[in-house]
Design a protein around this motif. Structure first.
Motif, PDB file in Angstrom:
ATOM      1  N   ILE A 134      -6.205   8.052   0.422  1.00 51.16           N
ATOM      2  CA  ILE A 134      -5.373   9.182   0.008  1.00 51.16           C
ATOM      3  C   ILE A 134      -5.388  10.292   1.052  1.00 51.16           C
ATOM      4  CG2 ILE A 134      -5.112  11.004  -1.724  1.00 51.16           C
ATOM      5  CD1 ILE A 134      -6.150   9.068  -3.794  1.00 51.16           C
ATOM      6  N   GLU A 135      -6.531  10.525   1.680  1.00 51.02           N
ATOM      7  CA  GLU A 135      -6.640  11.616   2.647  1.00 51.02           C
ATOM      8  C   GLU A 135      -5.745  11.389   3.859  1.00 51.02           C
ATOM      9  OE1 GLU A 135     -10.685  12.165   3.676  1.00 51.02           O
ATOM     10  OE2 GLU A 135     -11.293  12.868   1.687  1.00 51.02           O
ATOM     11  N   LYS A 136      -5.625  10.136   4.305  1.00 50.21           N
ATOM     12  CA  LYS A 136      -4.824   9.828   5.495  1.00 50.21           C
ATOM     13  C   LYS A 136      -3.439   9.286   5.161  1.00 50.21           C
ATOM     14  CE  LYS A 136      -8.545   8.820   8.785  1.00 50.21           C
ATOM     15  NZ  LYS A 136      -9.049   7.812   9.764  1.00 50.21           N
ATOM     16  N   THR A 137      -3.149   9.033   3.892  1.00 47.97           N
ATOM     17  CA  THR A 137      -1.886   8.437   3.441  1.00 47.97           C
ATOM     18  C   THR A 137      -1.629   7.106   4.143  1.00 47.97           C
ATOM     19  OG1 THR A 137      -1.085  10.715   3.377  1.00 47.97           O
ATOM     20  CG2 THR A 137       0.490   9.029   2.792  1.00 47.97           C
ATOM     21  N   ILE A 138      -2.648   6.263   4.212  1.00 50.07           N
ATOM     22  CA  ILE A 138      -2.512   4.942   4.827  1.00 50.07           C
ATOM     23  C   ILE A 138      -3.409   3.957   4.088  1.00 50.07           C
ATOM     24  CG2 ILE A 138      -1.905   5.685   7.169  1.00 50.07           C
ATOM     25  CD1 ILE A 138      -4.816   5.473   7.916  1.00 50.07           C
ATOM     26  N   PHE A 139      -3.171   2.678   4.339  1.00 50.20           N
ATOM     27  CA  PHE A 139      -4.039   1.632   3.816  1.00 50.20           C
ATOM     28  C   PHE A 139      -5.164   1.382   4.824  1.00 50.20           C
ATOM     29  CE2 PHE A 139      -0.215   1.214   1.432  1.00 50.20           C
ATOM     30  CZ  PHE A 139      -0.615   0.772   0.183  1.00 50.20           C
ATOM     31  N   TYR A 140      -6.355   1.147   4.308  1.00 53.69           N
ATOM     32  CA  TYR A 140      -7.540   1.071   5.164  1.00 53.69           C
ATOM     33  C   TYR A 140      -7.412  -0.012   6.233  1.00 53.69           C
ATOM     34  CZ  TYR A 140     -10.116   4.224   2.061  1.00 53.69           C
ATOM     35  OH  TYR A 140     -10.533   5.316   1.349  1.00 53.69           O
ATOM     36  N   TYR A 185       3.362   5.775   2.313  1.00 52.00           N
ATOM     37  CA  TYR A 185       3.521   6.712   1.193  1.00 52.00           C
ATOM     38  C   TYR A 185       4.487   6.144   0.151  1.00 52.00           C
ATOM     39  CZ  TYR A 185       5.390  10.892  -1.171  1.00 52.00           C
ATOM     40  OH  TYR A 185       5.827  11.796  -2.101  1.00 52.00           O
ATOM     41  N   PHE A 186       5.613   5.598   0.628  1.00 53.05           N
ATOM     42  CA  PHE A 186       6.599   5.061  -0.311  1.00 53.05           C
ATOM     43  C   PHE A 186       6.092   3.773  -0.970  1.00 53.05           C
ATOM     44  CE2 PHE A 186       9.406   7.485   2.644  1.00 53.05           C
ATOM     45  CZ  PHE A 186       9.743   8.464   1.736  1.00 53.05           C
ATOM     46  N   TYR A 187       5.311   2.991  -0.236  1.00 51.09           N
ATOM     47  CA  TYR A 187       4.749   1.783  -0.835  1.00 51.09           C
ATOM     48  C   TYR A 187       3.745   2.153  -1.925  1.00 51.09           C
ATOM     49  CZ  TYR A 187       3.323  -3.086  -1.098  1.00 51.09           C
ATOM     50  OH  TYR A 187       3.090  -4.366  -1.537  1.00 51.09           O
TER      51      TYR A 187
END
Length: 534
Positions: A134-140, A185-187
């Motif tokens: 959530i902090e980076k708005t990406i998947f790990y 973000y949209f995903y």
């Protein structure tokens, strides 16, 4: 970089985008699709005053790749086989290049921007909310692989093909990696609302004519819009509607903000044409002065500053502001314009002239954001893409030659290029070819409608050709009522001239014809700016 403009959604659900919007992506719509999603309005209370909440996102990247898409930016030395080595390196690691763009910086290096996808992640099933940072708005997983890729490229090529300068803040790194946080973000929203139909993904197919026409593949886009309308008790009718568009080339997505015709009544475009002597050190603060004049309850949705002429001693340009009167309660576009003029527009020129030295305000316009304006805007920009030799083609009956010459003289005095076919000086066998070519080469058509032109085969043929080719048209009724125009012309704005004497009376001319002359000049200005950008 962002690009934008005004488009529209038709009653049938066809999406019309500004014709130049997709050019930076180099997408041929005949062979490609765009994928999209409707995303929910923000829940934060700080957005409570934002009444426009119907947003869509479009991208050429299929939804299954949204969580695993990233951007790789490289600075490479201008020596042979650099790009070949990079592509081989990526191929060995099963990394696909979705799109790329390369620019040079003189003889030293080139900057290569690539949108990439990690093939090994495509079949993984763990792109879930648990795997979302959530902090980076990406998947790990994409974050880890991009950082690893950067390290591997630097280790393999730092001593050979990468260009960097440790003593230069802008050039001390040759490899940059960035996850596509927008698509991630949209995903994430897709996963959060997976069971809700209106937040499911959809596909649009289109054709690249002189613009970009997109149609719903399978009708899903239209069904989503109708369901949105139903949930809002049909208060926000989006079929048809205007759309504000923005293309973000960094993250390969287009944002579409739909504005219902009801909501559009609060919107208008403020256009300020200016010129100034002494560029730029003697003329600071034009935009700031304009913004100071706009009341605080007007929301600014877009600002564009176009420069037509820029020399050390002078500059000419145009500033455009897309404004919303958040307090407007009326039902008519003209009421919103009237309020704006009373609130600040009528005083704007005097205020700016007094507070800005070495600067003059040449023209101020307010244009309501109506559905027909969006259609006209797209059509005009299509015409600009084709390129024009003439600003105005005047269609007329040769029996009205005297008044046509007077109109032509006025237009030319306003620095407009005008085509008027001289039937008396040219042989009949040249009529068709020359007129056809001039119609093609003209940005707009003015039709002098009179008792004489009603029965003219050429006038009918000329305006019909203009209509079929999306030309901007202005009917001028001479000694006939406006309701005598053909139905397709009667829906357009035009002028009425009851006597040839108006050309000798400047005050009357200002009321009757000057409005359309000034608007033609503005369209010429837009055309010059548009083609200069290209």
């Amino acid at each position: 970089m962002n690009h934008g403009g005004i488009g529209y959604i038709t009653k049938e659900g066809r999406l019309e985008l500004p014709p130049d919007l997709l050019e930076p992506l180099n997408i041929n719509l005949e062979n490609n699709s765009l994928y999209g999603i409707y995303y929910p309005p923000p829940s934060s209370t700080e957005y409570d005053e934002v009444r426009l909440q119907h947003d869509f996102m479009l991208t050429p990247i299929p939804p299954r790749y949204w969580p695993i898409c990233g951007r790789l930016l490289l600075r490479l030395k201008n020596i042979p086989k650099t790009s070949k080595k990079i592509t081989e390196f990526l191929k060995e690691r099963n990394i696909s290049i979705v799109m790329s763009e390369m620019t040079r910086s003189g003889h030293r290096y080139c900057a290569w921007s690539l949108q990439i996808i990690f093939e090994e992640l495509i079949e993984r099933e763990d792109h879930s909310l648990r795997n979302f940072n959530i902090e980076k708005t990406i998947f790990y997983d994409i974050d880890e692989r991009l950082l690893s890729l950067k390290k591997d490229i630097e280790g393999a090529f730092s001593d050979s093909i990468l260009f960097f300068n440790p003593n230069d803040l802008d050039l001390n790194t040759a490899v940059y990696v960035m996850p596509n946080t927008a698509l991630a973000y949209f995903y994430k929203h897709y996963l959060e609302h997976k069971d809700d139909f209106i937040y499911s993904t959809f596909k649009l197919k289109g054709k690249q004519t002189s613009g970009a026409e997109l149609h719903s593949a399978g009708g899903k886009f239209i069904k989503i819009i109708k369901e949105i309308q139903r949930r809002n008790n049909n208060k926000d009718l989006l079929l048809p509607s205007l759309v504000l568009t923005d293309l973000d080339t960094r993250y390969l997505n287009i944002r579409i903000l739909a504005i219902s015709q009801h909501d559009s009544k609060r919107f208008f475009e403020l256009i300020v044409d200016y010129s100034r002597n002494g560029f730029p050190e003697k003329c600071i603060g034009i935009m700031s002065a304009i913004m100071d004049c706009i009341p605080h309850y007007y929301n600014c949705w877009g600002i564009h500053n176009n420069t037509l002429l820029s020399l050390p001693e002078m500059e000419e340009g145009r500033m455009m502001f897309l404004l919303e009167n958040t307090r407007f309660k009326g039902n008519l576009h003209k009421e919103c314009i009237f309020e704006a003029k009373n609130n600040f527009v009528d005083e704007l020129k005097d205020v700016l002239t007094k507070c800005l030295e070495n600067c003059s305000i040449d023209n101020i316009q307010t244009i309501p954001l109506i559905y027909e304006y969006a259609i006209s805007s797209v059509k005009q920009r299509k015409a600009y893409k084709r390129g024009t030799k003439f600003d105005v083609f005047i269609s007329y009956s040769k029996k009205d030659k005297k008044i046509v010459d007077m109109i032509k003289d006025i237009l030319e005095k306003n620095e407009l290029e005008v085509f008027v076919f001289d039937y008396d000086l040219k042989s009949a066998d040249k009529f068709d070819d020359e007129i056809k070519q001039a119609l093609h080469d003209s940005r707009e058509i003015w039709i002098l409608w009179s008792e004489n032109s009603k029965g003219s085969e050429y006038v009918t043929s000329e305006w019909s050709t203009g209509w079929a080719n999306d030309k901007f048209m202005v009917p001028i009724c001479y000694n006939v009522a406006f309701n005598t125009l053909p139905p397709r012309l009667s829906r357009l704005q035009g002028a009425e001239i009851n006597s040839i004497k108006i050309f000798e009376e400047s005050s009357t001319l200002s009321d009757k014809l000057a409005k359309f002359v000034n608007e033609a000049k503005a369209r010429r200005y837009d055309s010059l700016i548009f083609n200069a950008r290209r």
